[in-house]
Design a protein around this motif. Structure first.
Motif, PDB file in Angstrom:
ATOM      1  N   PHE A 109      37.693  -3.661  -8.512  1.00 15.76           N
ATOM      2  CA  PHE A 109      36.119  -4.209  -8.691  1.00 15.76           C
ATOM      3  C   PHE A 109      35.809  -5.065  -9.677  1.00 15.76           C
ATOM      4  CE2 PHE A 109      36.667  -1.457 -12.653  1.00 15.76           C
ATOM      5  CZ  PHE A 109      35.965  -2.028 -13.477  1.00 15.76           C
ATOM      6  N   LEU A 110      36.537  -5.553 -10.585  1.00 14.54           N
ATOM      7  CA  LEU A 110      36.596  -6.654 -11.330  1.00 14.54           C
ATOM      8  C   LEU A 110      36.731  -7.976 -10.620  1.00 14.54           C
ATOM      9  CD1 LEU A 110      38.424  -5.479 -14.743  1.00 14.54           C
ATOM     10  CD2 LEU A 110      35.911  -6.046 -14.578  1.00 14.54           C
ATOM     11  N   LYS A 111      38.019  -7.908  -9.820  1.00 10.96           N
ATOM     12  CA  LYS A 111      38.177  -9.078  -8.897  1.00 10.96           C
ATOM     13  C   LYS A 111      36.898  -9.374  -8.122  1.00 10.96           C
ATOM     14  CE  LYS A 111      41.562 -10.821  -5.907  1.00 10.96           C
ATOM     15  NZ  LYS A 111      42.924 -10.795  -5.272  1.00 10.96           N
ATOM     16  N   ASP A 112      36.434  -8.170  -7.361  1.00 10.58           N
ATOM     17  CA  ASP A 112      35.493  -8.293  -6.519  1.00 10.58           C
ATOM     18  C   ASP A 112      34.098  -8.924  -7.129  1.00 10.58           C
ATOM     19  OD1 ASP A 112      36.888  -7.174  -4.556  1.00 10.58           O
ATOM     20  OD2 ASP A 112      36.111  -5.256  -4.605  1.00 10.58           O
ATOM     21  N   TYR A 113      33.904  -8.421  -8.264  1.00 16.21           N
ATOM     22  CA  TYR A 113      32.644  -8.668  -8.938  1.00 16.21           C
ATOM     23  C   TYR A 113      32.810 -10.359  -9.472  1.00 16.21           C
ATOM     24  CZ  TYR A 113      29.153  -9.438 -12.886  1.00 16.21           C
ATOM     25  OH  TYR A 113      28.211  -9.803 -13.590  1.00 16.21           O
ATOM     26  N   PHE A 114      33.678 -10.729 -10.033  1.00 22.71           N
ATOM     27  CA  PHE A 114      33.963 -12.174 -10.372  1.00 22.71           C
ATOM     28  C   PHE A 114      33.904 -13.270  -9.067  1.00 22.71           C
ATOM     29  CE2 PHE A 114      35.632 -10.147 -14.417  1.00 22.71           C
ATOM     30  CZ  PHE A 114      34.634 -10.510 -15.121  1.00 22.71           C
TER      31      PHE A 114
END
Length: 156
Positions: A24-29
């Protein structure tokens, strides 16, 4: 994102998070530039967006802003602006759970009590049409699911 971070903090307590838990962090960034761009556009154009939404809603159904003999345009406008601002914040931080828990469930109760929930369907249909003039396809792909949540929770 804040809700997801809090959940990750609890679930990964005492261990390293897995790649799947961090996705989810990768997707967010990867989507951050579009999120920030949409947020800034909504902020800069809020007055004009609201003017267009209100005008189109009035043309579709002049009774949407009336409760009996009372004109509730100001109250409706305030509610729509409040939800738009909170939705923009949810877009920016990618956290619809906070939006739902901190605003939508409360407003759902209020709107149900005053029997105006039927206007939510019109509001968010019109808002999507108006926002297509302001946001790119990538930005609408991020923001419109939030409007769908609003419509679902605040509508009939």
């Amino acid at each position: 994102m804040l809700s997801q971070l809090a959940r990750l903090s609890t679930e990964a307590d005492g261990r390293y998070a897995t790649a799947e838990e961090l996705q989810f962090l990768k997707d967010y960034f990867q989507s951050l530039n579009h999120r920030m761009s949409a947020y800034k556009k909504l902020q800069a154009s809020e007055t004009e967006i609201m003017r267009q939404v209100e005008a189109q809603m009035q043309s579709l159904d002049p009774s949407l802003f009336r409760r009996g003999a009372n004109d509730v345009t100001e109250k409706c406008r305030g509610d729509i602006v409040r939800v738009l601002r909170h939705s923009a914040a949810a877009l920016l931080i990618n956290d619809t759970e906070r939006l739902r828990d901190r605003l939508l469930l409360w407003l759902q109760t209020i709107l149900g009590a005053v029997q105006v929930r039927n206007s939510a369907n019109v509001t968010y249909d019109v808002m999507k049409k108006v926002l297509k003039k302001y946001l790119t396809v990538e930005e609408t792909n991020l923001f419109f699911p939030i409007l769908d949540i609003n419509r679902t929770l605040l509508g009939k």
